[in-house]
Design a protein around this motif. Structure first.
Motif, PDB file in Angstrom:
ATOM      1  N   ALA A 162       0.834  -1.205   0.000  1.00  0.00           N
ATOM      2  CA  ALA A 162       0.000   0.000   0.000  1.00  0.00           C
ATOM      3  C   ALA A 162       0.869   1.256   0.000  1.00  0.00           C
ATOM      4  CB  ALA A 162      -0.921   0.005   1.212  1.00  0.00           C
ATOM      5  N   GLY A 163       0.498   2.218  -0.816  1.00  0.00           N
ATOM      6  CA  GLY A 163       1.278   3.443  -0.875  1.00  0.00           C
ATOM      7  C   GLY A 163       0.504   4.571  -1.533  1.00  0.00           C
ATOM      8  N   ILE A 164       1.000   5.783  -1.343  1.00  0.00           N
ATOM      9  CA  ILE A 164       0.445   6.943  -2.024  1.00  0.00           C
ATOM     10  C   ILE A 164       1.567   7.675  -2.739  1.00  0.00           C
ATOM     11  CG2 ILE A 164      -1.470   7.205  -0.414  1.00  0.00           C
ATOM     12  CD1 ILE A 164       0.081   9.588   0.820  1.00  0.00           C
ATOM     13  N   PHE A 165       1.183   8.470  -3.727  1.00  0.00           N
ATOM     14  CA  PHE A 165       2.149   9.188  -4.568  1.00  0.00           C
ATOM     15  C   PHE A 165       1.835  10.680  -4.471  1.00  0.00           C
ATOM     16  CE2 PHE A 165       3.653  10.378  -8.994  1.00  0.00           C
ATOM     17  CZ  PHE A 165       5.006  10.238  -8.700  1.00  0.00           C
ATOM     18  N   ALA A 166       2.364  11.304  -3.433  1.00  0.00           N
ATOM     19  CA  ALA A 166       2.167  12.748  -3.239  1.00  0.00           C
ATOM     20  C   ALA A 166       3.356  13.484  -3.836  1.00  0.00           C
ATOM     21  CB  ALA A 166       2.047  13.060  -1.755  1.00  0.00           C
ATOM     22  N   VAL A 167       3.092  14.309  -4.827  1.00  0.00           N
ATOM     23  CA  VAL A 167       4.170  15.021  -5.518  1.00  0.00           C
ATOM     24  C   VAL A 167       3.878  16.516  -5.546  1.00  0.00           C
ATOM     25  CG1 VAL A 167       4.789  13.047  -6.949  1.00  0.00           C
ATOM     26  CG2 VAL A 167       3.071  14.659  -7.770  1.00  0.00           C
ATOM     27  N   GLY A 168       4.942  17.284  -5.681  1.00  0.00           N
ATOM     28  CA  GLY A 168       4.811  18.733  -5.781  1.00  0.00           C
ATOM     29  C   GLY A 168       6.086  19.405  -5.311  1.00  0.00           C
ATOM     30  N   ILE A 218       1.965   6.275   5.354  1.00  0.00           N
ATOM     31  CA  ILE A 218       1.497   5.133   4.571  1.00  0.00           C
ATOM     32  C   ILE A 218       2.658   4.371   3.948  1.00  0.00           C
ATOM     33  CG2 ILE A 218       0.123   4.440   2.572  1.00  0.00           C
ATOM     34  CD1 ILE A 218      -1.732   6.809   3.209  1.00  0.00           C
ATOM     35  N   ASN A 219       3.645   5.080   3.404  1.00  0.00           N
ATOM     36  CA  ASN A 219       4.720   4.428   2.667  1.00  0.00           C
ATOM     37  C   ASN A 219       5.833   3.887   3.561  1.00  0.00           C
ATOM     38  OD1 ASN A 219       3.251   5.337   0.501  1.00  0.00           O
ATOM     39  ND2 ASN A 219       4.743   6.840  -0.192  1.00  0.00           N
ATOM     40  N   ILE A 249       8.533  -8.486   2.301  1.00  0.00           N
ATOM     41  CA  ILE A 249       8.903  -7.810   1.047  1.00  0.00           C
ATOM     42  C   ILE A 249       8.194  -6.479   0.977  1.00  0.00           C
ATOM     43  CG2 ILE A 249       8.893  -7.976  -1.470  1.00  0.00           C
ATOM     44  CD1 ILE A 249       8.549 -11.138  -0.877  1.00  0.00           C
ATOM     45  N   GLY A 250       8.949  -5.424   0.750  1.00  0.00           N
ATOM     46  CA  GLY A 250       8.366  -4.101   0.588  1.00  0.00           C
ATOM     47  C   GLY A 250       8.351  -3.689  -0.874  1.00  0.00           C
ATOM     48  N   ILE A 251       7.278  -3.056  -1.284  1.00  0.00           N
ATOM     49  CA  ILE A 251       7.211  -2.510  -2.641  1.00  0.00           C
ATOM     50  C   ILE A 251       7.679  -1.061  -2.574  1.00  0.00           C
ATOM     51  CG2 ILE A 251       5.793  -2.048  -4.658  1.00  0.00           C
ATOM     52  CD1 ILE A 251       6.168  -5.034  -3.979  1.00  0.00           C
ATOM     53  N   GLY A 252       8.874  -0.826  -3.077  1.00  0.00           N
ATOM     54  CA  GLY A 252       9.461   0.507  -3.057  1.00  0.00           C
ATOM     55  C   GLY A 252       9.187   1.254  -4.352  1.00  0.00           C
ATOM     56  N   SER A 253      10.228   1.825  -4.927  1.00  0.00           N
ATOM     57  CA  SER A 253      10.120   2.562  -6.185  1.00  0.00           C
ATOM     58  C   SER A 253      11.523   2.847  -6.695  1.00  0.00           C
ATOM     59  CB  SER A 253       9.378   3.884  -5.981  1.00  0.00           C
ATOM     60  OG  SER A 253       9.490   4.714  -7.137  1.00  0.00           O
ATOM     61  N   ASN A 254      11.688   2.837  -8.020  1.00  0.00           N
ATOM     62  CA  ASN A 254      12.996   3.217  -8.543  1.00  0.00           C
ATOM     63  C   ASN A 254      13.290   4.691  -8.258  1.00  0.00           C
ATOM     64  OD1 ASN A 254      11.203   4.302 -10.497  1.00  0.00           O
ATOM     65  ND2 ASN A 254      12.644   3.944 -12.176  1.00  0.00           N
ATOM     66  N   TYR A 257       7.814  11.635  -1.794  1.00  0.00           N
ATOM     67  CA  TYR A 257       7.678  10.248  -2.241  1.00  0.00           C
ATOM     68  C   TYR A 257       9.020   9.533  -2.230  1.00  0.00           C
ATOM     69  CZ  TYR A 257       6.313   6.242  -5.121  1.00  0.00           C
ATOM     70  OH  TYR A 257       6.076   4.975  -5.582  1.00  0.00           O
ATOM     71  N   ALA A 258      10.049  10.169  -2.796  1.00  0.00           N
ATOM     72  CA  ALA A 258      11.366   9.536  -2.855  1.00  0.00           C
ATOM     73  C   ALA A 258      11.912   9.279  -1.459  1.00  0.00           C
ATOM     74  CB  ALA A 258      12.325  10.402  -3.656  1.00  0.00           C
ATOM     75  N   ALA A 259      11.706  10.234  -0.551  1.00  0.00           N
ATOM     76  CA  ALA A 259      12.196  10.053   0.816  1.00  0.00           C
ATOM     77  C   ALA A 259      11.512   8.869   1.485  1.00  0.00           C
ATOM     78  CB  ALA A 259      11.971  11.323   1.630  1.00  0.00           C
ATOM     79  N   SER A 260      10.208   8.733   1.281  1.00  0.00           N
ATOM     80  CA  SER A 260       9.487   7.636   1.931  1.00  0.00           C
ATOM     81  C   SER A 260       9.926   6.282   1.389  1.00  0.00           C
ATOM     82  CB  SER A 260       7.973   7.816   1.767  1.00  0.00           C
ATOM     83  OG  SER A 260       7.571   7.665   0.416  1.00  0.00           O
ATOM     84  N   LYS A 261      10.155   6.191   0.084  1.00  0.00           N
ATOM     85  CA  LYS A 261      10.541   4.915  -0.503  1.00  0.00           C
ATOM     86  C   LYS A 261      12.010   4.587  -0.232  1.00  0.00           C
ATOM     87  CE  LYS A 261       6.595   3.673  -2.286  1.00  0.00           C
ATOM     88  NZ  LYS A 261       5.890   2.477  -1.800  1.00  0.00           N
TER      89      LYS A 261
END
Length: 247
Positions: free
Chosen positions: A93-99, A115-116, A138-143, A156-160
């Motif tokens: 589960a995750g959210i994608f907060a950008v700005g 959440i992340n 197993i965690g679902i991160g992000s590139n 987002y990058a910091a959380s992942k």
């Protein structure tokens, strides 16, 4: 999945957060008995669970907002009670907060961490009483945890990135118990949140070495490997599944 690879997880008991769609739903289909959580998409989650049950496996769809430690822990306890334990935890589960930093609300930053990053920590603590030797986390991160190709990705990058580092540290904590902890970093993946035919898709594809968008099944295959018998010696690491975007 209904592919032969899915049989590697037969008889295993999994708990997948955010499993109603996209990557989470693809992971849920990989062959284990599975409980999935959802925050709002009840019909979609129950549809995934029903599909899995029709394949002869046990499945639960449980309402649990990952921002609530109590709700998440209760969902894990419920799944463990129904299945007699949990062998695999997938924090998806995750959210994608950008700005840009001057426009992103502090509440959005806090929600990203809650959440992340915080929720996976809560889930690990909650699952440990139900997970024995041979367990897999197993965690679902992000590139985007390892590269920021555009502005506005700080929260987002910091959380992942935090999730990946936390999992490396947890691998040390849990190694003596025979539990592995790893992270899968998807790149641009065709989901509702980031469709392959979306306005920003061509720029994302242009950054990949293979010149294509990813599929949820690509990420799920990596998760299934880490959860399966071939990855008993793999822990404290991250796998990029991003079509070479970070190459």
């Amino acid at each position: 999945m209904t592919t032969p690879a899915g049989t590697a997880l037969a008889g295993r008991r999994a708990f997948v957060t955010g499993g109603s769609r996209g990557i989470g739903a693809a992971v849920a289909r990989e062959g284990a008995d599975v409980a999935i959580t959802y925050a709002a998409a009840r019909d979609a989650a129950e549809g995934v669970a029903g599909e899995i049950e029709r394949l002869g496996r046990r499945a639960l769809a449980i309402a649990a907002d990952s921002r609530s430690a109590e709700a998440l822990a209760a969902a894990i306890d419920r799944a463990a009670g129904a299945f007699g334990g949990i062998d695999i935890l997938v924090n998806n589960a995750g959210i994608f907060a950008v700005g840009p930093v001057d426009a992103l609300a502090i509440d959005d930053f806090d929600a990203s961490l809650a959440i992340n990053l915080r929720a996976p920590f809560v889930a690990v603590k909650a699952v440990l009483p139900h997970m024995g030797e041979g367990g897999r986390i197993i965690g679902i991160g992000s590139n985007l945890a390892t590269q920021a190709p555009q502005p506005g990705l700080a929260a987002y990058a910091a959380s992942k990135a935090g999730l990946a580092m936390m999992n490396r540290a947890l691998a040390r904590d849990l190694g003596p118990r025979g539990i592995t902890v790893n992270t899968v970093h998807p790149g641009s993946t065709d989901t509702d949140m980031n469709p392959a035919d979306g306005d920003h898709a061509p720029a994302q594809v242009a950054r990949t070495a293979l010149g294509r968008f990813g599929r949820p099944a690509d990420v799920a295959a990596a998760v299934a490997y880490l959860a399966g018998p071939g990855a008993t010696a793999v822990t404290g690491t991250s796998i990029l599944v991003d079509n070479g975007a970070n190459a």
